[in-house]
Write a protein that holds these residues in place. Structure first.
Motif, PDB file in Angstrom:
ATOM      1  N   GLN A 220      43.158 -14.027  87.066  1.00 22.56           N
ATOM      2  CA  GLN A 220      42.149 -13.036  87.438  1.00 22.56           C
ATOM      3  C   GLN A 220      41.472 -13.413  88.752  1.00 22.56           C
ATOM      4  OE1 GLN A 220      39.132 -12.481  84.458  1.00 22.56           O
ATOM      5  NE2 GLN A 220      38.139 -10.790  85.542  1.00 22.56           N
TER       6      GLN A 220
ATOM      7  N   GLY B  60      29.838 -17.253  87.957  1.00 25.47           N
ATOM      8  CA  GLY B  60      30.092 -17.381  86.532  1.00 25.47           C
ATOM      9  C   GLY B  60      29.142 -16.529  85.712  1.00 25.47           C
ATOM     10  N   GLN B  61      29.439 -16.420  84.445  1.00 25.91           N
ATOM     11  CA  GLN B  61      28.728 -15.510  83.546  1.00 25.91           C
ATOM     12  C   GLN B  61      27.236 -15.810  83.446  1.00 25.91           C
ATOM     13  OE1 GLN B  61      30.335 -15.638  79.607  1.00 25.91           O
ATOM     14  NE2 GLN B  61      29.146 -13.895  78.858  1.00 25.91           N
TER      15      GLN B  61
ATOM     16  N   ASP C 136      44.836 -17.092  82.154  1.00 26.38           N
ATOM     17  CA  ASP C 136      44.372 -15.735  82.461  1.00 26.38           C
ATOM     18  C   ASP C 136      43.175 -15.772  83.409  1.00 26.38           C
ATOM     19  OD1 ASP C 136      46.318 -14.632  80.843  1.00 26.38           O
ATOM     20  OD2 ASP C 136      45.028 -14.548  79.076  1.00 26.38           O
ATOM     21  N   TYR C 137      42.307 -16.744  83.223  1.00 22.99           N
ATOM     22  CA  TYR C 137      41.137 -16.915  84.090  1.00 22.99           C
ATOM     23  C   TYR C 137      41.574 -17.171  85.535  1.00 22.99           C
ATOM     24  CZ  TYR C 137      37.017 -19.481  85.912  1.00 22.99           C
ATOM     25  OH  TYR C 137      35.960 -19.941  86.669  1.00 22.99           O
ATOM     26  N   GLU C 138      42.536 -18.068  85.700  1.00 20.96           N
ATOM     27  CA  GLU C 138      43.011 -18.375  87.047  1.00 20.96           C
ATOM     28  C   GLU C 138      43.733 -17.180  87.661  1.00 20.96           C
ATOM     29  OE1 GLU C 138      45.487 -21.831  89.470  1.00 20.96           O
ATOM     30  OE2 GLU C 138      45.690 -21.680  87.297  1.00 20.96           O
TER      31      GLU C 138
ATOM     32  N   GLN D  30      43.008 -19.316  77.484  1.00 17.47           N
ATOM     33  CA  GLN D  30      42.319 -18.444  78.426  1.00 17.47           C
ATOM     34  C   GLN D  30      42.293 -18.992  79.849  1.00 17.47           C
ATOM     35  OE1 GLN D  30      38.413 -17.824  76.783  1.00 17.47           O
ATOM     36  NE2 GLN D  30      39.166 -16.787  74.956  1.00 17.47           N
ATOM     37  N   VAL D  31      42.632 -20.269  80.034  1.00 14.92           N
ATOM     38  CA  VAL D  31      42.560 -20.868  81.366  1.00 14.92           C
ATOM     39  C   VAL D  31      43.540 -20.188  82.321  1.00 14.92           C
ATOM     40  CG1 VAL D  31      42.952 -22.978  82.706  1.00 14.92           C
ATOM     41  CG2 VAL D  31      41.712 -23.088  80.547  1.00 14.92           C
TER      42      VAL D  31
ATOM     43  N   LEU E 133      32.678 -13.753  86.271  1.00 13.18           N
ATOM     44  CA  LEU E 133      33.781 -14.192  85.416  1.00 13.18           C
ATOM     45  C   LEU E 133      33.293 -15.195  84.378  1.00 13.18           C
ATOM     46  CD1 LEU E 133      35.111 -13.868  88.539  1.00 13.18           C
ATOM     47  CD2 LEU E 133      37.141 -14.263  87.173  1.00 13.18           C
TER      48      LEU E 133
ATOM     49  N   THR F 292      36.916 -23.538  92.557  1.00  8.92           N
ATOM     50  CA  THR F 292      38.038 -22.603  92.517  1.00  8.92           C
ATOM     51  C   THR F 292      38.397 -22.123  93.915  1.00  8.92           C
ATOM     52  OG1 THR F 292      37.453 -21.866  90.286  1.00  8.92           O
ATOM     53  CG2 THR F 292      38.827 -20.396  91.601  1.00  8.92           C
TER      54      THR F 292
ATOM     55  N   LEU G 167      33.597 -18.207  81.859  1.00 14.82           N
ATOM     56  CA  LEU G 167      34.476 -19.370  81.815  1.00 14.82           C
ATOM     57  C   LEU G 167      35.364 -19.312  80.574  1.00 14.82           C
ATOM     58  CD1 LEU G 167      32.105 -22.280  82.892  1.00 14.82           C
ATOM     59  CD2 LEU G 167      34.029 -21.355  84.173  1.00 14.82           C
ATOM     60  N   PRO G 168      36.566 -19.833  80.661  1.00 17.62           N
ATOM     61  CA  PRO G 168      37.458 -19.837  79.494  1.00 17.62           C
ATOM     62  C   PRO G 168      36.845 -20.618  78.336  1.00 17.62           C
ATOM     63  CG  PRO G 168      38.653 -20.429  81.497  1.00 17.62           C
ATOM     64  CD  PRO G 168      37.206 -20.439  81.846  1.00 17.62           C
TER      65      PRO G 168
END
Length: 255
Positions: A121, A85-86, A117-119, A114-115, A106, A35, A108-109
């Motif tokens: 964020q 990641g979580q 919104d994840y990006e 959710q992808v 964060l 990312t 993962l979606p």
């Protein structure tokens, strides 16, 4: 006087935003490595995780700094934002938080919805415009007679329904060959009697005993050579903006 106050207010906002933008970001896992490399300039990254050297990808060059995963080295690097990641680096990220470092955890979606919104964020945390996040493609439901795709992993494990990968398969316009949920051991007799239209072998490139299942004569006889598809394995490992490229690639094979 009002124009001067307005000018000073705008200048203060600009300076505050610039000061809040991380300039020494650091990753603790592979998904965050990708990312950061996708969105950030190397000059704004203090270090990527040691996982990147173990699992390199061709689109990330050697110009990215890295760390060895130890608390001592990370403290020396003085990051102003740590991304993780979580389920990664639980003890390490806890120690960094205790020492006062900003650690963003964060999950993962779990779905294609959710992808985005994840990006968004992640972009906000990085001080970037969240509108730079790529939009999801229009939702697609495969036709009842659409071709069936078997997603084959290591050790003869197939990917069924109720998985993130299943959503990718259907969004690309294919039907999932497997009717069951989750990740299951494949039955060679079933495949031989009712073969899929195509098989996508999603596993690391290096040869290992875990990958020998894909070379089984039953599989090779059941699906012709043109029905064996390949994609970059890394695109399946972590959801992200590259997920849309993967969907587009799978869809093109339907033509």
């Amino acid at each position: 006087m009002l124009w001067l106050l307005s000018l000073l207010s705008g200048l203060f906002f600009t300076l505050s935003a610039a000061a809040a933008t991380p300039q020494r970001m650091l990753s603790l896992d592979l998904c965050m490595d990708w990312t950061l490399a996708y969105h950030a300039d190397p000059q704004r990254v203090a270090a990527l995780s040691p996982m990147l050297k173990r699992y390199p990808v061709d689109w990330i060059g050697d110009n990215w700094p890295g760390h060895d995963g130890t608390l001592e080295q990370i403290v020396q690097l003085q990051p102003d934002l740590v991304l993780v990641g979580q389920f990664s680096a639980l003890m390490l990220r806890g120690r960094l938080s205790d020492l006062g470092y900003k650690v963003a955890v964060l999950p993962l979606p779990g779905s294609l919805e959710q992808v985005v919104d994840y990006e968004r964020q992640l972009l906000e945390l990085m001080g970037e415009n969240p509108d730079k996040a790529r939009s999801a493609p229009e939702w697609r439901i495969p036709a009842a007679n659409a071709k069936r795709l078997l997603l084959l992993g290591s050790n003869g494990i197939g990917t069924g329904r109720d998985t993130f990968e299943h959503q990718i398969i259907e969004q690309a316009g294919w039907r999932n060959y497997l009717e069951v949920s989750g990740h299951v051991a494949l039955d060679l007799e079933q495949i031989a009697s009712d073969p899929p239209d195509a098989i996508l072998f999603a596993a690391p490139e290096h040869q290992a005993l875990a990958n020998r299942f894909a070379d089984h004569p039953v599989l090779r006889r059941s699906v012709p050579p043109e029905g064996w598809l390949t994609t970059d394995y890394w695109r399946w490992q972590c959801p992200g903006p590259w997920t849309w490229d993967l969907i587009r690639q799978l869809n093109q094979w339907l033509d």
